[in-house]
Design a protein around this motif. Sequence first.
Motif, PDB file in Angstrom:
ATOM      1  N   ILE A 137      30.818  -6.746  76.726  1.00 47.14           N
ATOM      2  CA  ILE A 137      29.947  -6.326  76.078  1.00 47.14           C
ATOM      3  C   ILE A 137      29.089  -5.981  77.110  1.00 47.14           C
ATOM      4  O   ILE A 137      28.052  -6.329  77.416  1.00 47.14           O
ATOM      5  N   PRO A 138      28.826  -4.292  77.067  1.00 43.72           N
ATOM      6  CA  PRO A 138      27.404  -3.697  77.849  1.00 43.72           C
ATOM      7  C   PRO A 138      25.814  -3.996  77.102  1.00 43.72           C
ATOM      8  O   PRO A 138      26.187  -3.838  75.497  1.00 43.72           O
ATOM      9  N   TRP A 194      32.423  -1.815  74.237  1.00 41.30           N
ATOM     10  CA  TRP A 194      32.776  -3.196  75.039  1.00 41.30           C
ATOM     11  C   TRP A 194      34.813  -2.579  74.980  1.00 41.30           C
ATOM     12  O   TRP A 194      34.854  -1.476  74.655  1.00 41.30           O
ATOM     13  N   TYR A 195      34.770  -3.650  75.895  1.00 46.39           N
ATOM     14  CA  TYR A 195      36.251  -3.318  76.112  1.00 46.39           C
ATOM     15  C   TYR A 195      36.683  -4.930  76.463  1.00 46.39           C
ATOM     16  O   TYR A 195      36.271  -5.453  76.969  1.00 46.39           O
ATOM     17  N   SER A 216      42.116  -4.006  80.410  1.00 48.21           N
ATOM     18  CA  SER A 216      43.259  -3.213  79.411  1.00 48.21           C
ATOM     19  C   SER A 216      42.443  -2.209  78.655  1.00 48.21           C
ATOM     20  O   SER A 216      41.254  -2.343  78.977  1.00 48.21           O
ATOM     21  N   GLU A 217      43.543  -1.655  78.587  1.00 47.22           N
ATOM     22  CA  GLU A 217      43.190  -0.114  77.693  1.00 47.22           C
ATOM     23  C   GLU A 217      43.286  -0.214  76.350  1.00 47.22           C
ATOM     24  O   GLU A 217      42.692  -0.445  75.224  1.00 47.22           O
ATOM     25  N   ALA A 230      39.180  -9.389  69.420  1.00 46.08           N
ATOM     26  CA  ALA A 230      38.004  -9.091  70.607  1.00 46.08           C
ATOM     27  C   ALA A 230      37.123  -8.534  69.653  1.00 46.08           C
ATOM     28  O   ALA A 230      35.711  -8.802  70.049  1.00 46.08           O
ATOM     29  N   LEU A 231      37.300  -7.650  68.659  1.00 47.83           N
ATOM     30  CA  LEU A 231      36.163  -6.752  67.863  1.00 47.83           C
ATOM     31  C   LEU A 231      35.498  -7.936  66.883  1.00 47.83           C
ATOM     32  O   LEU A 231      34.673  -7.961  66.877  1.00 47.83           O
ATOM     33  N   ARG A 232      36.836  -8.480  66.448  1.00 52.46           N
ATOM     34  CA  ARG A 232      35.696 -10.241  65.623  1.00 52.46           C
ATOM     35  C   ARG A 232      34.353 -10.857  66.564  1.00 52.46           C
ATOM     36  O   ARG A 232      33.596 -11.141  66.096  1.00 52.46           O
TER      37      ARG A 232
END
Length: 79
Positions: A34-35, A42-43, A47-48, A54-56
């Motif tokens: 998380i920048p 976020w990334y 991975s793409e 991850a979103l949660r």
Amino acid sequence: MGAVAYGRKVREDEASVSYTFGVEPTSPAGVLVIPVAAPDAWYVDGSEARPAAALRVLGKAVRTFRGSGSWPDAVAFQS
């Protein structure tokens, strides 16, 4: 059907914070980065993909940060 996600902070610096994430607290599926200046950028490290777990973790961590000013050491999401 409910949703579950767990995250554990593994790194934090001035530019970003990283969490392992997964649907099992002891079996991470990857590392969420998380920048700090732009959480929407976020990334998942290496991975793409943009997995729901991850979103949660992202959502819960950002809400906690905005409310307290500190990134949480651990995140648990359940709905």
